[in-house]
Design an enzyme around this catalytic site. Structure first.
Site, short mmCIF file in Angstrom:
data_model
loop_
_atom_site.label_atom_id
_atom_site.label_comp_id
_atom_site.label_asym_id
_atom_site.label_seq_id
_atom_site.Cartn_x
_atom_site.Cartn_y
_atom_site.Cartn_z
N ASP A 1 79.66 26.29 45.77
CA ASP A 1 78.28 27.01 45.64
C ASP A 1 77.92 28.32 46.60
O ASP A 1 78.47 28.09 47.76
CB ASP A 1 77.31 25.78 46.09
CG ASP A 1 76.13 25.89 44.71
OD1 ASP A 1 76.11 26.79 44.09
OD2 ASP A 1 75.13 25.28 44.99
N ASN B 1 78.43 31.65 45.84
CA ASN B 1 78.95 32.95 45.58
C ASN B 1 77.78 33.98 45.49
O ASN B 1 77.97 35.12 45.95
CB ASN B 1 79.80 32.77 44.39
CG ASN B 1 81.11 31.97 44.65
OD1 ASN B 1 81.48 31.80 45.65
ND2 ASN B 1 81.63 31.58 43.66
N GLY B 2 76.83 33.61 44.67
CA GLY B 2 76.04 34.81 44.23
C GLY B 2 75.12 35.08 45.64
O GLY B 2 75.08 36.56 45.83
N SER C 1 79.36 25.07 35.44
CA SER C 1 78.91 23.70 34.62
C SER C 1 78.25 24.19 33.29
O SER C 1 78.01 25.30 33.07
CB SER C 1 77.80 23.11 35.66
OG SER C 1 76.59 24.22 35.34
N THR C 2 77.90 23.01 32.58
CA THR C 2 77.03 23.17 31.44
C THR C 2 75.69 23.93 31.35
O THR C 2 75.19 24.40 30.51
CB THR C 2 77.16 21.82 30.67
OG1 THR C 2 76.30 20.84 31.35
CG2 THR C 2 78.24 21.44 29.99
N ASN D 1 75.44 26.31 33.53
CA ASN D 1 75.65 27.88 33.81
C ASN D 1 75.69 28.59 32.66
O ASN D 1 75.44 30.00 32.82
CB ASN D 1 77.11 27.86 34.79
CG ASN D 1 77.05 27.34 35.92
OD1 ASN D 1 78.05 27.16 36.36
ND2 ASN D 1 76.11 27.46 36.78
N TRP D 2 75.51 28.11 31.53
CA TRP D 2 75.20 29.03 30.34
C TRP D 2 73.94 29.61 30.23
O TRP D 2 73.86 30.87 29.78
CB TRP D 2 75.47 28.33 28.94
CG TRP D 2 76.90 27.68 28.89
CD1 TRP D 2 77.16 26.37 28.85
CD2 TRP D 2 77.82 28.49 28.60
NE1 TRP D 2 78.76 26.34 28.74
CE2 TRP D 2 79.01 27.37 28.27
CE3 TRP D 2 78.46 29.95 28.25
CZ2 TRP D 2 80.42 27.69 28.09
CZ3 TRP D 2 79.60 30.05 28.05
CH2 TRP D 2 80.73 29.14 27.79
N ARG E 1 72.76 31.14 32.67
CA ARG E 1 72.63 32.45 33.81
C ARG E 1 72.54 33.80 32.80
O ARG E 1 72.99 33.69 31.62
CB ARG E 1 73.74 32.30 34.55
CG ARG E 1 73.77 31.20 35.63
CD ARG E 1 74.84 31.15 36.55
NE ARG E 1 74.47 30.12 37.62
CZ ARG E 1 74.97 30.10 38.65
NH1 ARG E 1 75.94 31.20 39.28
NH2 ARG E 1 74.70 29.28 39.41
N ARG F 1 73.07 17.88 47.25
CA ARG F 1 73.00 16.99 46.00
C ARG F 1 74.13 17.23 45.04
O ARG F 1 74.71 18.30 45.40
CB ARG F 1 71.78 17.00 45.25
CG ARG F 1 71.50 18.40 44.70
CD ARG F 1 70.01 18.89 44.36
NE ARG F 1 70.04 20.27 43.96
CZ ARG F 1 70.31 20.73 42.64
NH1 ARG F 1 70.40 20.00 41.60
NH2 ARG F 1 70.14 22.06 42.23
C1 FPP Z 1 78.32 28.66 42.26
O1 FPP Z 1 77.72 29.56 42.96
C2 FPP Z 1 79.58 28.89 41.86
C3 FPP Z 1 79.86 29.20 40.45
C4 FPP Z 1 79.08 28.96 39.25
C5 FPP Z 1 81.23 29.71 39.89
C6 FPP Z 1 82.29 29.47 40.83
C7 FPP Z 1 83.65 30.02 40.39
C8 FPP Z 1 84.52 30.60 40.97
C9 FPP Z 1 84.51 30.19 42.64
C10 FPP Z 1 85.88 31.11 40.54
C11 FPP Z 1 86.22 30.50 39.32
C12 FPP Z 1 87.66 30.86 38.90
C13 FPP Z 1 88.43 30.29 38.03
C14 FPP Z 1 89.85 30.88 37.88
C15 FPP Z 1 88.08 28.93 37.51
P1 FPP Z 1 76.33 30.12 42.62
O2 FPP Z 1 76.76 31.35 41.42
O3 FPP Z 1 75.39 29.18 41.98
O4 FPP Z 1 75.83 30.77 43.87
P2 FPP Z 1 74.49 30.92 44.46
O5 FPP Z 1 74.17 29.21 44.60
O6 FPP Z 1 74.45 31.65 45.72
O7 FPP Z 1 73.52 31.33 43.46
#
Ligand code: FPP
Length: 230
Positions: A14, A16-17, A59-60, A62-63, A65, A188
Site C-alpha cells: 500500500d 504507491n499512489g 484487489s477486486t 481496485n476495479w 479506480r 487493517r
Molecule cells: C496499493 O497502493 C497498491 C496497488 C493497488 C497495486 C500494487 C501493485 C504493484 C506494486 C505492482 C504489481 C505488479 C505486478 C507484476 C503484479 P495504493 O494505490 O492503494 O496507494 P495509496 O494507498 O497511496 O492510494
C-alpha cells in the site's frame, strides 16, 4: 542476531499512489516504483530463506479506480512477468496467482498463464501474486462449489472439512502466511486472505511501499520473533 525466518510472508503493498503524489508524479508512476521495490523484495526474500512470498497486487475493489490507473495496473503484470521470466527461471522461482484469472483482460490473463506454466516445475521459491483477489469472493466461490458438489452427491456432509475447503481456495497448495505486512499506514487487512490469516502475525508500517526495503522486512521478522519469544 539470528532470526527465525517465516516460511510464508504476505505483503499488502500500500501507498504507491501517495508516494507518487508526494513527488509530483502520477499514481501510476507510484505503481511503477512499487513494481521495482517488489522485484527487490522478491530477491531479498528468496536470499533470506523465505519459501513463499504473497504480494497483493490488485484487489477486486481496485476495479473502481480511475480507468487509466486500472489499465496501468493491468499492463504491469504483463510487462513485469515477461521481462522477469529469465530471472525467475535462472533462480528456480515459481510464479503462482491467487485470484480470479478469468476476470482479467486477455493480455494480462495470457501473461500470467504463461508465467505460471513456464515456472510450474521451479521449486526453490514461490512468488504468489494476489491478482483480482478478494477474500469474500474467494470464500463465496468455495462455498458455491462445495454446495454444487453436495447437490450432485459428489461429496457428503461428513466430507466437508477444513482441508476440503482449503482445496477450493485460490491459495490451494500453499501454506498459510506466518506473517502479513501492510505498508502505507493503514492497520487493517481489508479484503485479503481471510481463511488463511487465522494464525498469522500482523505487522504494519507507515512507509509507502516504494520505500519498503530489506531492512524493514527484517525488522518485521525480528518484531514477530520478539512477540513469540523466539
Ligand atoms: C496499493 O497502493 C497498491 C496497488 C493497488 C497495486 C500494487 C501493485 C504493484 C506494486 C505492482 C504489481 C505488479 C505486478 C507484476 C503484479 P495504493 O494505490 O492503494 O496507494 P495509496 O494507498 O497511496 O492510494
Amino acid at each position: 542476531m539470528n532470526a527465525t525466518i517465516p516460511a510464508h510472508i504476505a505483503i499488502m503493498m500500500d501507498g504507491n499512489g501517495r508516494w507518487g503524489k508526494q513527488r509530483g508524479l502520477t499514481r501510476s508512476q507510484g505503481h511503477y516504483a512499487g513494481s521495482q521495490t517488489m522485484e527487490a523484495i522478491i530477491m531479498d526474500s528468496m536470499e533470506m530463506g523465505i519459501q513463499v512470498l504473497t504480494l497483493y497486487a490488485f484487489s477486486t475493489e481496485n476495479w473502481k479506480r480511475p480507468k487509466d490507473e486500472v489499465q496501468y495496473l493491468m499492463d504491469l503484470p504483463a510487462k513485469f512477468l515477461t521481462a522477469k521470466l529469465p530471472v525467475f527461471m535462472a533462480n528456480d522461482i515459481k510464479v503462482c496467482i491467487s485470484g480470479d484469472i478469468d476476470g482479467l483482460p486477455l493480455h494480462t490473463k495470457e501473461a500470467v498463464k504463461m508465467a505460471m506454466h513456464s515456472t510450474k516445475d521451479n521449486s526453490s521459491f514461490t512468488v504468489n501474486f494476489a491478482l483480482n483477489y478478494g477474500r469474500r469472493s474467494e470464500l463465496l466461490a468455495a462455498i458455491k462449489k462445495i454446495a454444487h458438489d453436495l447437490n450432485r452427491s459428489d461429496v457428503v456432509l461428513e466430507e466437508i472439512t477444513e482441508e476440503l475447503i482449503e482445496t477450493h481456495l485460490f491459495t490451494s497448495g500453499l501454506p498459510d502466511p506466518d506473517l502479513i505486512i501492510r505498508t502505507g499506514g493503514e492497520k487493517r487487512i481489508s479484503n485479503f486472505l481471510l481463511w488463511q490469516s487465522s494464525k498469522s502475525q500482523l505487522w504494519f508500517t507507515d512507509t509507502y511501499f516504494p520505500d519498503f526495503n530489506k531492512d524493514l522486512l527484517l525488522q518485521a521478522i525480528y518484531d514477530v520473533n520478539d512477540r513469540k519469544g523466539l
